[in-house]
Motif scaffolding. Sequence first.
Motif, PDB file in Angstrom:
ATOM      1  N   ARG A  42       4.256   6.730  -0.133  1.00 22.69           N
ATOM      2  CA  ARG A  42       4.120   7.241   0.815  1.00 22.69           C
ATOM      3  C   ARG A  42       5.838   6.977   1.316  1.00 22.69           C
ATOM      4  NH1 ARG A  42      -0.566   4.493   2.158  1.00 22.69           N
ATOM      5  NH2 ARG A  42       0.369   2.448   3.809  1.00 22.69           N
TER       6      ARG A  42
ATOM      7  N   ARG B 254       2.084   1.593  -3.312  1.00 20.09           N
ATOM      8  CA  ARG B 254       1.121   2.223  -4.192  1.00 20.09           C
ATOM      9  C   ARG B 254       0.372   3.934  -4.070  1.00 20.09           C
ATOM     10  NH1 ARG B 254      -4.836   0.631  -3.382  1.00 20.09           N
ATOM     11  NH2 ARG B 254      -4.652   2.238  -1.776  1.00 20.09           N
ATOM     12  N   ASP B 255       0.980   4.189  -3.008  1.00 18.04           N
ATOM     13  CA  ASP B 255       0.296   4.948  -2.803  1.00 18.04           C
ATOM     14  C   ASP B 255       0.997   6.599  -3.079  1.00 18.04           C
ATOM     15  OD1 ASP B 255      -2.616   3.716  -2.486  1.00 18.04           O
ATOM     16  OD2 ASP B 255      -2.115   4.559  -0.451  1.00 18.04           O
TER      17      ASP B 255
ATOM     18  N   LEU C 240       1.058  -0.847   0.136  1.00 14.18           N
ATOM     19  CA  LEU C 240       0.107   0.226  -0.406  1.00 14.18           C
ATOM     20  C   LEU C 240       0.392   1.584  -0.258  1.00 14.18           C
ATOM     21  CD1 LEU C 240      -2.821  -0.618   2.529  1.00 14.18           C
ATOM     22  CD2 LEU C 240      -3.276  -0.444   0.242  1.00 14.18           C
TER      23      LEU C 240
END
Length: 365
Positions: A113, A110-111, A107
Amino acid sequence: MSRKVLRRLGAVVLLLVAVAAAAGFWAWQRYQGFADRPLSSLRPDSQLLVERGDSLPTVLRKLRGLGVSEGHQAEWRVLARELGAAGRLQVGEYALSPGMSPRDVLLAMRDGRVVRYAFTILPGRNIRELRAALARAEPLEQEIAGLDDAALMAALGQAGQHPEGRFLPETYHYTRGDSDLDLLRRAHAAMGRALDEAWVARNPDSVLETPDQMLTLASIVEKETGIAEERARIAGVFERRLKIGMKLQTDPTVIYGLGAAYDGNIRRRDLETDTPYNTYTRAGLPPTPIAMPGVDALQAVARPDDGDALYFVALGDGSGRHAFSRTLAEHNAAVARYLQRYRQARAAERAATAAQATGTGPDAP
């Protein structure tokens, strides 16, 4: 086919279905456990660098290199598809910790960060000091080390512009792969916006004729005081001096003109030696800003305080504040008070040093 054979065949089929269901349930449970189980094998304070062109298998190899032993490639692929991360891993540097799960890791990628670093341009610093600070900033990529000031401004698309005062003091965040030139480009644009806003908000009867003059005066105000509520008062003093043609007579401009020759002390001969930045020998503003002014200094120059003071001098009490005077006689009296406090403070320091040297001071054993 006899009923007996059919019953046996049915039993086998049911057994196979049950085995398949059990295997599927076991695989699902194992997958779920993999997806959300903390990466206990991950080394503490690990940094994962996803570079342009990295595929999921490449990223997984990098994770193995960081000590990750959980899960097989097939499980990571399934999880990536489930999360919509397959083919969408964003380039950048990621901070990983043993408390993270495979789901958390995917995640994060994907994002996007990514790890963000901070660099602060301090108000009142000059371009030489700013360049030195950028050279020490990690992991900022260095692109300007071999550029002189003229080449630097050309690289920023500002050929012919003097760099002093052109970068807004504030904190800028960046990621690995960004360069000092990228950061300066943002700081230059930020100063342009802040200067435009101050220029639009200026007093209609301002003596300043151009935004560049406002930037120069704001840089002087920035260097004269660190006390927020004094900025507009000091700006008012300089505004009135400019209106009546009185020399600004401000030490920071003289110091800037001395450049590397300044040793921390300003002497009478420095005040009397003419340079383009000596506001004791030359009327008006110096040719360029002398430092990077903050937004507050710009706003103070845009809206200086009303009043009749033409002079100010430090109080000399350690507060950083100033005494403001309307006449030269009042100013001379304030200067005398400052010098008295200065001499008293130096005498107290010498006495304390002597007492420590003879073993009679408060820090003596």
